[in-house]
Write a protein that holds these residues in place. Structure first.
Motif, PDB file in Angstrom:
ATOM      1  N   UNK A 149       0.818  -1.222   0.000  1.00  0.00           N
ATOM      2  CA  UNK A 149       0.000   0.000   0.000  1.00  0.00           C
ATOM      3  C   UNK A 149       0.852   1.272   0.000  1.00  0.00           C
ATOM      4  N   UNK A 150       2.162   1.126  -0.189  1.00  0.00           N
ATOM      5  CA  UNK A 150       3.032   2.305  -0.190  1.00  0.00           C
ATOM      6  C   UNK A 150       2.610   3.319  -1.247  1.00  0.00           C
ATOM      7  N   UNK A 151       2.257   2.842  -2.434  1.00  0.00           N
ATOM      8  CA  UNK A 151       1.836   3.767  -3.490  1.00  0.00           C
ATOM      9  C   UNK A 151       0.555   4.512  -3.106  1.00  0.00           C
ATOM     10  N   UNK A 152      -0.366   3.823  -2.422  1.00  0.00           N
ATOM     11  CA  UNK A 152      -1.583   4.496  -1.969  1.00  0.00           C
ATOM     12  C   UNK A 152      -1.242   5.635  -1.018  1.00  0.00           C
ATOM     13  N   UNK A 153      -0.297   5.376  -0.104  1.00  0.00           N
ATOM     14  CA  UNK A 153       0.120   6.392   0.855  1.00  0.00           C
ATOM     15  C   UNK A 153       0.764   7.577   0.147  1.00  0.00           C
ATOM     16  N   UNK A 154       1.702   7.290  -0.752  1.00  0.00           N
ATOM     17  CA  UNK A 154       2.438   8.352  -1.426  1.00  0.00           C
ATOM     18  C   UNK A 154       1.561   9.151  -2.392  1.00  0.00           C
ATOM     19  N   UNK A 180      -1.557   9.691  -2.053  1.00  0.00           N
ATOM     20  CA  UNK A 180      -2.640  10.308  -1.277  1.00  0.00           C
ATOM     21  C   UNK A 180      -4.006   9.699  -1.604  1.00  0.00           C
ATOM     22  N   UNK A 181      -4.009   8.382  -1.730  1.00  0.00           N
ATOM     23  CA  UNK A 181      -5.266   7.666  -1.956  1.00  0.00           C
ATOM     24  C   UNK A 181      -5.769   7.108  -0.640  1.00  0.00           C
ATOM     25  N   UNK A 182      -7.002   7.452  -0.292  1.00  0.00           N
ATOM     26  CA  UNK A 182      -7.579   6.939   0.950  1.00  0.00           C
ATOM     27  C   UNK A 182      -7.852   5.450   0.821  1.00  0.00           C
ATOM     28  N   UNK A 183      -7.458   4.704   1.849  1.00  0.00           N
ATOM     29  CA  UNK A 183      -7.715   3.274   1.898  1.00  0.00           C
ATOM     30  C   UNK A 183      -8.360   2.960   3.240  1.00  0.00           C
ATOM     31  N   UNK A 184      -9.560   2.425   3.214  1.00  0.00           N
ATOM     32  CA  UNK A 184     -10.262   2.116   4.460  1.00  0.00           C
ATOM     33  C   UNK A 184      -9.603   0.923   5.148  1.00  0.00           C
ATOM     34  N   UNK A 185      -9.783   0.775   6.453  1.00  0.00           N
ATOM     35  CA  UNK A 185      -9.226  -0.396   7.148  1.00  0.00           C
ATOM     36  C   UNK A 185      -9.690  -1.712   6.537  1.00  0.00           C
ATOM     37  N   UNK A 186     -10.946  -1.765   6.117  1.00  0.00           N
ATOM     38  CA  UNK A 186     -11.454  -3.012   5.535  1.00  0.00           C
ATOM     39  C   UNK A 186     -10.787  -3.290   4.190  1.00  0.00           C
ATOM     40  N   UNK A 187     -10.542  -2.253   3.390  1.00  0.00           N
ATOM     41  CA  UNK A 187      -9.838  -2.438   2.126  1.00  0.00           C
ATOM     42  C   UNK A 187      -8.400  -2.895   2.366  1.00  0.00           C
ATOM     43  N   UNK A 220       2.309  -5.390  10.439  1.00  0.00           N
ATOM     44  CA  UNK A 220       1.341  -4.333  10.736  1.00  0.00           C
ATOM     45  C   UNK A 220      -0.098  -4.816  10.614  1.00  0.00           C
ATOM     46  N   UNK A 221      -0.311  -5.922   9.929  1.00  0.00           N
ATOM     47  CA  UNK A 221      -1.657  -6.471   9.815  1.00  0.00           C
ATOM     48  C   UNK A 221      -2.232  -6.796  11.188  1.00  0.00           C
ATOM     49  N   UNK A 222      -1.377  -7.185  12.129  1.00  0.00           N
ATOM     50  CA  UNK A 222      -1.838  -7.473  13.487  1.00  0.00           C
ATOM     51  C   UNK A 222      -2.586  -6.286  14.088  1.00  0.00           C
ATOM     52  N   UNK A 223      -2.055  -5.087  13.872  1.00  0.00           N
ATOM     53  CA  UNK A 223      -2.657  -3.899  14.478  1.00  0.00           C
ATOM     54  C   UNK A 223      -3.827  -3.369  13.671  1.00  0.00           C
ATOM     55  N   UNK A 245      -3.840   4.169   5.010  1.00  0.00           N
ATOM     56  CA  UNK A 245      -3.575   2.747   4.846  1.00  0.00           C
ATOM     57  C   UNK A 245      -2.803   2.163   6.028  1.00  0.00           C
ATOM     58  N   UNK A 246      -2.024   3.007   6.713  1.00  0.00           N
ATOM     59  CA  UNK A 246      -1.262   2.543   7.877  1.00  0.00           C
ATOM     60  C   UNK A 246      -2.123   2.482   9.137  1.00  0.00           C
ATOM     61  N   UNK A 247      -3.122   3.286   9.231  1.00  0.00           N
ATOM     62  CA  UNK A 247      -4.179   3.311  10.235  1.00  0.00           C
ATOM     63  C   UNK A 247      -3.690   2.965  11.651  1.00  0.00           C
ATOM     64  N   UNK A 248      -4.238   1.912  12.247  1.00  0.00           N
ATOM     65  CA  UNK A 248      -3.948   1.572  13.645  1.00  0.00           C
ATOM     66  C   UNK A 248      -2.495   1.214  13.886  1.00  0.00           C
TER      67      UNK A 248
END
Length: 375
Positions: A147-152, A154-161, A183-186, A255-258
């Protein structure tokens, strides 16, 4: 060109103690300043900053390099940075508070709270416990590289996605078999918090941690929020060795969320970890939950152990008596941070304005934090 920039950054390095220049002599250079200069010289960071708190609450604040490599603006003292995976410690505190309230059981399977959600290639939420999530012993694969490209961009990614991305990978090992950072654990732990409270994770962290101990410059970004709210240095990323640095201050960390979305300052992180490790009068966790947090498994490296949302690392000044620091590190596009505290009330946090993409850079961050705690 890169060498010239590094020399310029070092020339602009500053250190501040309670508003005054920190003393340093040729015979014995300040170890914290030396650590920050290593981040500039060896790792190529445009800037670095640190905050050190002694057991009496006295604070030393340091800056090195520049806050903006294009304008050469000064590095803001105690500026806001993205703290990456240190967010995991905040999430773990909320989970443990809910354990103390009887709303979550550490040894209950994930399916107790998220029935049927955790199914994938060898992944089964009926056989993964909450404790294994917080201690990185679940075997869940890490999704963050995907999901690095989503972060860079600026694409919103929900926790469920984001969870769907993770579930597309095969399990790493049987739950409980060993330690394996993911990070999936968190991501899953954050979803559990939302399920049992019926409220957004960001709201729970704000109410239960940030407001409770008065962290004035710490927050969980709102959906779609890409800028930093207060004074901050610019953050950079190097795509490959030798490549030009890219300014990535404005990203979407959703995408990094919790496991990695939060923003803070070094001084706020010191206050957080010092309070977290405090015995009597701890505002965050009661004794039972703190003991659970500090129950560790080996991380596979001598002297390094993982608790629930926190690591114990050996102190260079504690070789004879086994003293350790308790904390966490974090890396996200633009920034890298190591923050920790000791049982006697000392705390230190060190940040760099270049995403640490090598083990060497992360090691240098840890060494600077360690030197600060031992100075």
């Amino acid at each position: 060109m890169r060498k010239r920039l590094a020399l310029t950054a070092l020339a602009l390095a500053t250190a501040v103690t309670a508003g005054l220049a920190a003393p340093a002599t040729a015979a014995r250079p300040d170890p914290v300043r030396k650590g920050l200069e290593t981040l500039l010289r060896s790792d190529g960071a445009p800037g670095a900053l640190a905050s050190v708190m002694d057991r009496n609450g006295n604070v030393r604040t340091y800056t090195a390099g520049v806050g903006d490599r294009d304008t050469h603006a000064k590095m803001p003292r105690d500026g806001q940075v993205r703290i990456g995976s240190i967010t995991k410690t905040f999430t773990a505190v909320v989970v443990l508070q809910l354990v103390g309230q009887g709303k979550i059981s550490l040894d209950a399977p994930v399916d107790t709270y998220l029935p049927g959600l955790m199914r994938g290639r060898g992944i089964d939420g009926r056989h993964i416990t909450v404790r294994q999530l917080l201690q990185h012993t679940s075997g869940l694969p890490d999704y963050e590289d995907d999901v690095t490209d989503d972060i860079l961009e600026r694409r919103y990614l929900s926790p469920r996605d984001a969870l769907d991305v993770a579930l597309g990978h095969e399990t790493l090992f049987a739950p409980g078999a060993k330690y394996g950072y993911s990070s999936t654990n968190y991501l899953v732990a954050g979803l559990i918090v939302q399920k049992v409270t019926g409220r957004p994770l960001a709201e729970q962290i704000d109410k239960r941690v940030i407001q409770r101990i008065g962290l004035r410059h710490t927050y969980f970004p709102a959906p779609g929020e890409t800028t930093l709210r207060e004074r901050h240095p610019q953050g950079y990323r190097q795509e490959s060795p030798g490549a030009s640095l890219r300014n990535v201050t404005e990203i979407d960390p959703s995408a990094s969320w919790a496991g990695g979305a939060m923003v803070s300052t070094d001084s706020d992180l010191n206050r957080f970890f010092a309070e977290l490790l405090k015995g009597d009068g701890n505002l965050l966790l009661d004794e039972d939950q703190l003991n659970q947090m500090r129950t560790t498994v080996s991380m596979g490296k001598d002297g390094y152990n993982a608790g629930l949302g926190i690591f114990s690392t050996p102190l260079s000044c504690g070789r004879d008596d086994g003293r350790v620091a308790w904390g966490h590190n974090g890396a996200i596009p633009g920034y890298g941070t190591w923050a920790a505290a000791t049982d006697d009330g000392r705390a230190a946090s060190v940040s760099m304005t270049l995403e640490p993409k090598t083990g060497e850079a992360i090691k240098h961050l840890e060494e600077a934090m360690n030197a600060a705690l031992c100075s």
